[in-house]
Write a protein that holds these residues in place. Sequence first.
Motif, PDB file in Angstrom:
ATOM      1  N   PRO A 140      -1.972   7.997   8.670  1.00  0.00           N
ATOM      2  CA  PRO A 140      -1.679   8.288   7.958  1.00  0.00           C
ATOM      3  C   PRO A 140       0.026   9.206   8.428  1.00  0.00           C
ATOM      4  O   PRO A 140       0.677   9.014   7.456  1.00  0.00           O
ATOM      5  CB  PRO A 140      -2.275   8.955   7.249  1.00  0.00           C
ATOM      6  CG  PRO A 140      -3.348   8.551   7.184  1.00  0.00           C
ATOM      7  CD  PRO A 140      -3.332   7.962   9.103  1.00  0.00           C
ATOM      8  N   GLU A 141      -0.263   9.806   9.511  1.00  0.00           N
ATOM      9  CA  GLU A 141       0.685  10.775   9.889  1.00  0.00           C
ATOM     10  C   GLU A 141       2.220   9.865   9.786  1.00  0.00           C
ATOM     11  O   GLU A 141       3.263  10.338   9.883  1.00  0.00           O
ATOM     12  CB  GLU A 141       0.246  10.941  11.140  1.00  0.00           C
ATOM     13  CG  GLU A 141      -0.541  12.250  11.258  1.00  0.00           C
ATOM     14  CD  GLU A 141      -2.110  11.828  11.091  1.00  0.00           C
ATOM     15  OE1 GLU A 141      -1.625  10.815  11.096  1.00  0.00           O
ATOM     16  OE2 GLU A 141      -3.364  12.749  10.141  1.00  0.00           O
ATOM     17  N   GLN A 142       1.349   8.629  11.131  1.00  0.00           N
ATOM     18  CA  GLN A 142       3.602   7.740  11.203  1.00  0.00           C
ATOM     19  C   GLN A 142       3.400   6.778   9.709  1.00  0.00           C
ATOM     20  O   GLN A 142       4.742   6.920   9.665  1.00  0.00           O
ATOM     21  CB  GLN A 142       2.367   6.745  11.921  1.00  0.00           C
ATOM     22  CG  GLN A 142       3.085   5.897  12.899  1.00  0.00           C
ATOM     23  CD  GLN A 142       4.381   6.128  13.940  1.00  0.00           C
ATOM     24  OE1 GLN A 142       4.469   7.004  14.413  1.00  0.00           O
ATOM     25  NE2 GLN A 142       6.020   6.161  13.719  1.00  0.00           N
ATOM     26  N   ALA A 143       2.679   6.462   8.896  1.00  0.00           N
ATOM     27  CA  ALA A 143       3.052   6.191   7.759  1.00  0.00           C
ATOM     28  C   ALA A 143       4.334   7.438   7.272  1.00  0.00           C
ATOM     29  O   ALA A 143       5.093   6.649   6.648  1.00  0.00           O
ATOM     30  CB  ALA A 143       1.856   5.650   7.007  1.00  0.00           C
ATOM     31  N   ALA A 144       4.177   8.391   7.130  1.00  0.00           N
ATOM     32  CA  ALA A 144       4.314   9.117   6.668  1.00  0.00           C
ATOM     33  C   ALA A 144       5.521   8.977   7.557  1.00  0.00           C
ATOM     34  O   ALA A 144       7.125   9.290   6.231  1.00  0.00           O
ATOM     35  CB  ALA A 144       4.098  10.500   6.648  1.00  0.00           C
ATOM     36  N   LYS A 145       5.934   9.359   8.656  1.00  0.00           N
ATOM     37  CA  LYS A 145       7.457   9.092   9.161  1.00  0.00           C
ATOM     38  C   LYS A 145       7.733   8.410   9.245  1.00  0.00           C
ATOM     39  O   LYS A 145       9.288   8.409   8.751  1.00  0.00           O
ATOM     40  CB  LYS A 145       6.778   9.339  10.869  1.00  0.00           C
ATOM     41  CG  LYS A 145       7.933   9.350  12.125  1.00  0.00           C
ATOM     42  CD  LYS A 145       7.219   9.775  12.954  1.00  0.00           C
ATOM     43  CE  LYS A 145       8.395  10.382  14.285  1.00  0.00           C
ATOM     44  NZ  LYS A 145       9.249   9.328  14.783  1.00  0.00           N
ATOM     45  N   ASP A 146       7.661   7.282   8.883  1.00  0.00           N
ATOM     46  CA  ASP A 146       8.282   5.752   9.057  1.00  0.00           C
ATOM     47  C   ASP A 146       8.539   5.796   7.751  1.00  0.00           C
ATOM     48  O   ASP A 146       9.546   5.322   7.383  1.00  0.00           O
ATOM     49  CB  ASP A 146       7.264   4.433   8.739  1.00  0.00           C
ATOM     50  CG  ASP A 146       6.713   4.407   9.652  1.00  0.00           C
ATOM     51  OD1 ASP A 146       7.196   5.313  11.232  1.00  0.00           O
ATOM     52  OD2 ASP A 146       5.801   3.981  10.243  1.00  0.00           O
ATOM     53  N   TYR A 147       8.509   6.401   6.119  1.00  0.00           N
ATOM     54  CA  TYR A 147       8.410   6.807   5.720  1.00  0.00           C
ATOM     55  C   TYR A 147      10.221   7.178   4.931  1.00  0.00           C
ATOM     56  O   TYR A 147      10.573   6.884   4.335  1.00  0.00           O
ATOM     57  CB  TYR A 147       7.348   7.239   4.053  1.00  0.00           C
ATOM     58  CG  TYR A 147       7.508   7.280   2.732  1.00  0.00           C
ATOM     59  CD1 TYR A 147       8.006   5.606   2.367  1.00  0.00           C
ATOM     60  CD2 TYR A 147       8.443   7.704   2.054  1.00  0.00           C
ATOM     61  CE1 TYR A 147       8.427   5.845   0.294  1.00  0.00           C
ATOM     62  CE2 TYR A 147       8.949   8.141   1.232  1.00  0.00           C
ATOM     63  CZ  TYR A 147       8.965   6.712   0.237  1.00  0.00           C
ATOM     64  OH  TYR A 147       9.403   6.661  -1.084  1.00  0.00           O
ATOM     65  N   ALA A 148       9.916   8.536   5.869  1.00  0.00           N
ATOM     66  CA  ALA A 148      10.376   9.515   5.508  1.00  0.00           C
ATOM     67  C   ALA A 148      12.212   8.813   6.534  1.00  0.00           C
ATOM     68  O   ALA A 148      12.925   9.120   5.964  1.00  0.00           O
ATOM     69  CB  ALA A 148       9.995  10.502   6.101  1.00  0.00           C
ATOM     70  N   GLU A 149      11.886   7.955   7.485  1.00  0.00           N
ATOM     71  CA  GLU A 149      12.891   7.917   7.532  1.00  0.00           C
ATOM     72  C   GLU A 149      13.530   6.440   7.111  1.00  0.00           C
ATOM     73  O   GLU A 149      14.525   6.548   7.199  1.00  0.00           O
ATOM     74  CB  GLU A 149      12.564   6.906   9.742  1.00  0.00           C
ATOM     75  CG  GLU A 149      12.460   8.006  10.785  1.00  0.00           C
ATOM     76  CD  GLU A 149      11.993   8.110  12.191  1.00  0.00           C
ATOM     77  OE1 GLU A 149      11.007   7.218  12.337  1.00  0.00           O
ATOM     78  OE2 GLU A 149      11.498   8.765  12.504  1.00  0.00           O
ATOM     79  N   LYS A 150      12.539   5.770   6.826  1.00  0.00           N
ATOM     80  CA  LYS A 150      12.828   4.606   5.844  1.00  0.00           C
ATOM     81  C   LYS A 150      14.065   5.398   4.342  1.00  0.00           C
ATOM     82  O   LYS A 150      14.975   4.592   4.078  1.00  0.00           O
ATOM     83  CB  LYS A 150      11.986   3.483   5.618  1.00  0.00           C
ATOM     84  CG  LYS A 150      12.755   2.288   4.618  1.00  0.00           C
ATOM     85  CD  LYS A 150      11.599   1.162   4.532  1.00  0.00           C
ATOM     86  CE  LYS A 150      12.365   0.317   3.703  1.00  0.00           C
ATOM     87  NZ  LYS A 150      11.216  -0.127   3.091  1.00  0.00           N
ATOM     88  N   HIS A 151      13.327   5.992   3.515  1.00  0.00           N
ATOM     89  CA  HIS A 151      14.235   6.730   3.009  1.00  0.00           C
ATOM     90  C   HIS A 151      14.399   7.659   3.231  1.00  0.00           C
ATOM     91  O   HIS A 151      14.477   9.165   2.453  1.00  0.00           O
ATOM     92  CB  HIS A 151      12.934   6.894   1.700  1.00  0.00           C
ATOM     93  CG  HIS A 151      12.065   5.634   1.154  1.00  0.00           C
ATOM     94  ND1 HIS A 151      12.382   5.073  -0.024  1.00  0.00           N
ATOM     95  CD2 HIS A 151      10.425   4.805   2.217  1.00  0.00           C
ATOM     96  CE1 HIS A 151      12.009   3.369   0.187  1.00  0.00           C
ATOM     97  NE2 HIS A 151      10.777   4.055   1.209  1.00  0.00           N
ATOM     98  N   ALA A 152      15.205   7.770   3.500  1.00  0.00           N
ATOM     99  CA  ALA A 152      16.113   9.623   4.608  1.00  0.00           C
ATOM    100  C   ALA A 152      16.698   9.678   3.087  1.00  0.00           C
ATOM    101  O   ALA A 152      16.949  11.262   3.194  1.00  0.00           O
ATOM    102  CB  ALA A 152      16.781   8.930   5.511  1.00  0.00           C
TER     103      ALA A 152
END
Length: 272
Positions: A140-152
Amino acid sequence: DNNGAANAVGKEVNYQIIGIDPGAGIMKSTAKAIKDYNLSDWNLIEGSGAAMTATLDKAIKNEQPIIITGWTPHWMFNKYDLKYLEDPKKSFGDAEEIHTIARKGLKEDHPVAYEFLKRFKWTSDEMGEMMIAIQDGTSPEQAAKDYAEKHADQIDEWTKGLTPVGGDAFKLSYVAWDSEIASTNLLKYVMENKLGYKVNALQVEAGPMWTGVASGDVDASPAAWLPLTHADYWARYKDQVEDLGANMTGVRTGLVVPKYMTDVNSIEDLET
Ligand code: PBE
């Protein structure tokens, strides 16, 4: 109505509806549906979100009939061919939303977090991206990071003009429903990495999620399903919490079956 298909399906699934944790609003809505549709022969089985999806997976692998308590957004609708049973009596309501709730006094004590949480709003497809990644094995932590980077751009909008704080402690509470694991981890990621908070995300049962915010022990929760799913909790605690508004609209709960159960299309079809 007394059709043969309904009697058959009841027998095939042992008159069981596979539920989740007893504090979940969907369990109360299902109990209401059992009354509204005269399903007195049926039993609602308690468990957890994880146990329910494991049971669903097993049934689908064997192409066996199964009836579960389901909701959207949820990765299960991407992974399997599922359908909601029609609910003409609206036991599961309609036009449901997910709201963020905060403790009283949050605006004064943590104005930056308060403003961010008020702005936080996304779509069911966006949450779906995170849920599917987590289901596929991303933490979940990594998925949040990936989401935040993709949806900057979206994260920038939520945090625009807010001055980061210097490591203030902040408590979020949520229940281990897959949808809420996604939203809570995203909030934690953004608050820690863009707004300077140290966030403790407490995983609790549904009742304590509400009482924590109502008592002020917890600062906020992004997991209030309103107006129907958490109607009881809202009625009890509405004067002790602040509703920061919908973080998602167009969500849904109900009874769900695999599409290969072609004889069953409405909750009315379960009546024996
Ligand atoms: N749910 C998912 C919750 C809210 C989020 C539908 C399982 C419930 O209280 O039923």
